[in-house]
Write a protein that holds these residues in place. Structure first.
Motif, PDB file in Angstrom:
ATOM      1  N   GLY A  19     -10.920   5.890   1.407  1.00 35.67           N
ATOM      2  CA  GLY A  19     -10.577   4.918   0.386  1.00 35.67           C
ATOM      3  C   GLY A  19      -9.212   5.219  -0.200  1.00 35.67           C
ATOM      4  N   TYR A  20      -8.593   4.203  -0.805  1.00 38.74           N
ATOM      5  CA  TYR A  20      -7.269   4.375  -1.416  1.00 38.74           C
ATOM      6  C   TYR A  20      -7.172   3.701  -2.777  1.00 38.74           C
ATOM      7  N   ASP A  21      -8.276   3.148  -3.287  1.00 34.52           N
ATOM      8  CA  ASP A  21      -8.248   2.361  -4.520  1.00 34.52           C
ATOM      9  C   ASP A  21      -8.374   3.267  -5.744  1.00 34.52           C
ATOM     10  N   VAL A  22      -8.133   2.678  -6.927  1.00 39.62           N
ATOM     11  CA  VAL A  22      -8.400   3.354  -8.196  1.00 39.62           C
ATOM     12  C   VAL A  22      -9.902   3.286  -8.460  1.00 39.62           C
ATOM     13  N   THR A  33      -6.988   0.131 -15.603  1.00 31.35           N
ATOM     14  CA  THR A  33      -5.664  -0.100 -15.024  1.00 31.35           C
ATOM     15  C   THR A  33      -5.443  -1.585 -14.765  1.00 31.35           C
ATOM     16  N   ASP A  34      -4.272  -2.128 -15.215  1.00 33.30           N
ATOM     17  CA  ASP A  34      -4.025  -3.545 -14.968  1.00 33.30           C
ATOM     18  C   ASP A  34      -3.637  -3.753 -13.509  1.00 33.30           C
ATOM     19  N   ASN A  35      -3.485  -5.015 -13.092  1.00 34.69           N
ATOM     20  CA  ASN A  35      -3.269  -5.318 -11.680  1.00 34.69           C
ATOM     21  C   ASN A  35      -1.985  -4.727 -11.137  1.00 34.69           C
ATOM     22  N   ASP A  36      -0.911  -4.775 -11.927  1.00 44.30           N
ATOM     23  CA  ASP A  36       0.350  -4.226 -11.448  1.00 44.30           C
ATOM     24  C   ASP A  36       0.243  -2.723 -11.236  1.00 44.30           C
ATOM     25  N   MET A  37      -0.359  -2.038 -12.187  1.00 48.18           N
ATOM     26  CA  MET A  37      -0.526  -0.592 -12.067  1.00 48.18           C
ATOM     27  C   MET A  37      -1.475  -0.246 -10.927  1.00 48.18           C
ATOM     28  N   ARG A  38      -2.495  -1.077 -10.739  1.00 54.15           N
ATOM     29  CA  ARG A  38      -3.446  -0.821  -9.650  1.00 54.15           C
ATOM     30  C   ARG A  38      -2.753  -0.948  -8.301  1.00 54.15           C
ATOM     31  N   ASP A  39      -1.967  -2.014  -8.103  1.00 54.47           N
ATOM     32  CA  ASP A  39      -1.261  -2.177  -6.832  1.00 54.47           C
ATOM     33  C   ASP A  39      -0.323  -1.011  -6.571  1.00 54.47           C
ATOM     34  N   ALA A  40       0.389  -0.576  -7.608  1.00 55.26           N
ATOM     35  CA  ALA A  40       1.307   0.548  -7.448  1.00 55.26           C
ATOM     36  C   ALA A  40       0.548   1.828  -7.117  1.00 55.26           C
ATOM     37  N   MET A  62      -4.369  -9.557 -17.109  1.00 50.95           N
ATOM     38  CA  MET A  62      -5.428 -10.556 -16.966  1.00 50.95           C
ATOM     39  C   MET A  62      -4.863 -11.887 -16.485  1.00 50.95           C
ATOM     40  N   LYS A  63      -3.687 -12.303 -17.035  1.00 56.41           N
ATOM     41  CA  LYS A  63      -3.098 -13.565 -16.606  1.00 56.41           C
ATOM     42  C   LYS A  63      -2.796 -13.539 -15.121  1.00 56.41           C
ATOM     43  N   ARG A  64      -2.262 -12.386 -14.655  1.00 55.13           N
ATOM     44  CA  ARG A  64      -1.931 -12.315 -13.252  1.00 55.13           C
ATOM     45  C   ARG A  64      -3.191 -12.427 -12.405  1.00 55.13           C
ATOM     46  N   TRP A  65      -4.276 -11.761 -12.825  1.00 54.13           N
ATOM     47  CA  TRP A  65      -5.528 -11.835 -12.051  1.00 54.13           C
ATOM     48  C   TRP A  65      -6.007 -13.276 -11.976  1.00 54.13           C
ATOM     49  N   ARG A  66      -5.937 -14.012 -13.096  1.00 58.29           N
ATOM     50  CA  ARG A  66      -6.401 -15.394 -13.087  1.00 58.29           C
ATOM     51  C   ARG A  66      -5.559 -16.247 -12.161  1.00 58.29           C
ATOM     52  N   TRP A  67      -4.228 -16.029 -12.187  1.00 56.61           N
ATOM     53  CA  TRP A  67      -3.382 -16.808 -11.305  1.00 56.61           C
ATOM     54  C   TRP A  67      -3.684 -16.464  -9.854  1.00 56.61           C
TER      55      TRP A  67
END
Length: 276
Positions: free
Chosen positions: A147-150, A156-163, A1-6
C-alpha cells in the motif's frame, strides 16, 4: 472539501449514463492488458486510474502482473491502501493462502469502514488480486504488493493526501530491484498528470501523478464501453457508465495531457464488496 466535491462531481459526470442502462457483459480483460503493454513500452512506472469497486479491474491488474513478471522479470504492485497495511500484506504473501490467512488479511483495520464510506476499494475481487500475487510468488515469480496511501480516516486534505501518496511511491520506486517495473492502481483523478482544463481555478492543485513526473511515468485511464461502478454520493451505490460504441485506445503526447493512454474495457460490473 471543495476539491473533493468537484472531483467527485467531475468523475461521476463523466461516468453517468441512463439509469436503466444495459447490464455489463462479462468483460475480457486480456485484450485490454495487451493494449496497455503494447503502448506503455519500456515504462517502469505504470499508473492505472480506475473506477473503484468493479470486478473487472482487479482481474485486469492481475493479468498485467502475470504477463510482466514472466521470464524472471521483477514486478511490484502498489494499491490504494494505507502504508500500515503493508505488514499484513507481507505476512499474507509468505502464507499458503489458506482460509485462516485470508481471514487475517481481511480483518485488518483497512477493511472495516462505515457503510457511507465504503468507496469500493474493499472487495473480494481485490482480495483475489492480492491472492494472485501470492500465488505467483509461490511459483517463484519476483512479485510483490504494498500500500502507499495515508491512514484511513486521516484528517489530511486531498492536496496533502496526493502529495503524501506520491512521496510514498517515490520511496517504493527508488527501492525497486534494478530494472524492476512498478504498477500502481489508483482512482482515476489521482492518476491524472494534470487536472482537467475545465476545473475551476481553486481546484487546479496537483494530483498524485503530477508529483511523479520526474519518474518514468506512464498514466493509463481505465474506461469501459458500458456497465457500472461503485461510488459514494449520498449514499454509496452502483452508478452506470455512459454507453459507448467500441473504440480504439486513445493516446496523447500533449504537454498538458491528463493521461498518456485511455483504454476501454468491454464492460464493468460492481464487484463483491466486503461487509464491515
Amino acid at each position: 472539501m471543495k476539491r473533493w466535491r468537484w472531483m467527485a462531481g467531475w468523475v461521476i459526470g463523466m461516468a453517468l449514463g441512463a439509469a436503466n442502462a444495459a447490464p455489463a457483459p462479462v468483460a475480457r480483460v486480456e485484450d485490454t492488458a495487451a493494449q496497455i503493454i503494447q503502448h506503455a513500452g519500456d515504462a517502469r512506472l505504470i499508473v492505472l486510474g480506475e473506477y473503484h469497486g468493479t470486478a473487472e479491474t482487479p482481474r485486469l491488474v492481475a493479468d498485467l502482473v502475470e504477463r510482466y513478471s514472466r521470464d524472471n522479470a521483477a514486478v511490484r504492485l502498489g494499491l490504494e491502501m494505507p502504508m500500515s497495511e503493508n505488514v499484513a500484506l507481507a505476512r499474507y504473501l509468505r502464507s499458503d493462502g489458506d482460509l485462516d490467512a485470508r481471514e487475517a488479511l481481511r480483518t485488518t483495520p483497512f477493511w472495516f469502514v462505515k457503510d457511507d464510506q465504503h468507496d469500493g476499494r474493499r472487495s473480494r475481487d481485490m482480495l483475489d488480486l492480492i491472492e494472485s500475487i501470492r500465488s505467483l510468488r509461490a511459483q517463484g515469480r519476483d512479485v510483490g504488493v504494498a500500500g502507499y496511501d495515508v491512514e484511513t480516516g486521516s484528517s489530511t486534505d486531498n492536496d496533502m493526501r496526493d502529495a503524501a501518496m506520491a512521496t510514498h511511491l517515490h520511496q517504493q520506486f527508488n527501492a525497486l530491484p534494478p530494472g524492476a517495473r512498478m504498477l500502481v492502481l489508483t482512482g482515476n483523478v489521482h492518476a491524472m498528470r494534470s487536472p482537467p482544463a475545465d476545473a475551476p481555478p481553486e481546484m487546479q492543485q496537483r494530483t498524485m501523478a503530477s508529483h511523479l513526473l520526474d519518474l518514468p511515468l506512464y498514466s493509463v485511464r481505465l474506461e469501459a464501453l458500458r456497465g457500472h461502478f461503485w461510488a459514494c454520493v449520498q449514499p454509496c451505490r452502483a452508478l452506470p457508465l455512459i454507453e459507448r460504441a467500441p473504440r480504439d485506445p486513445e493516446l496523447s503526447t500533449d504537454q498538458d495531457r491528463q493521461y498518456d493512454l485511455v483504454v476501454f474495457l468491454p464492460g464493468l460490473s460492481v464487484g463483491t464488496l466486503t461487509a464491515p
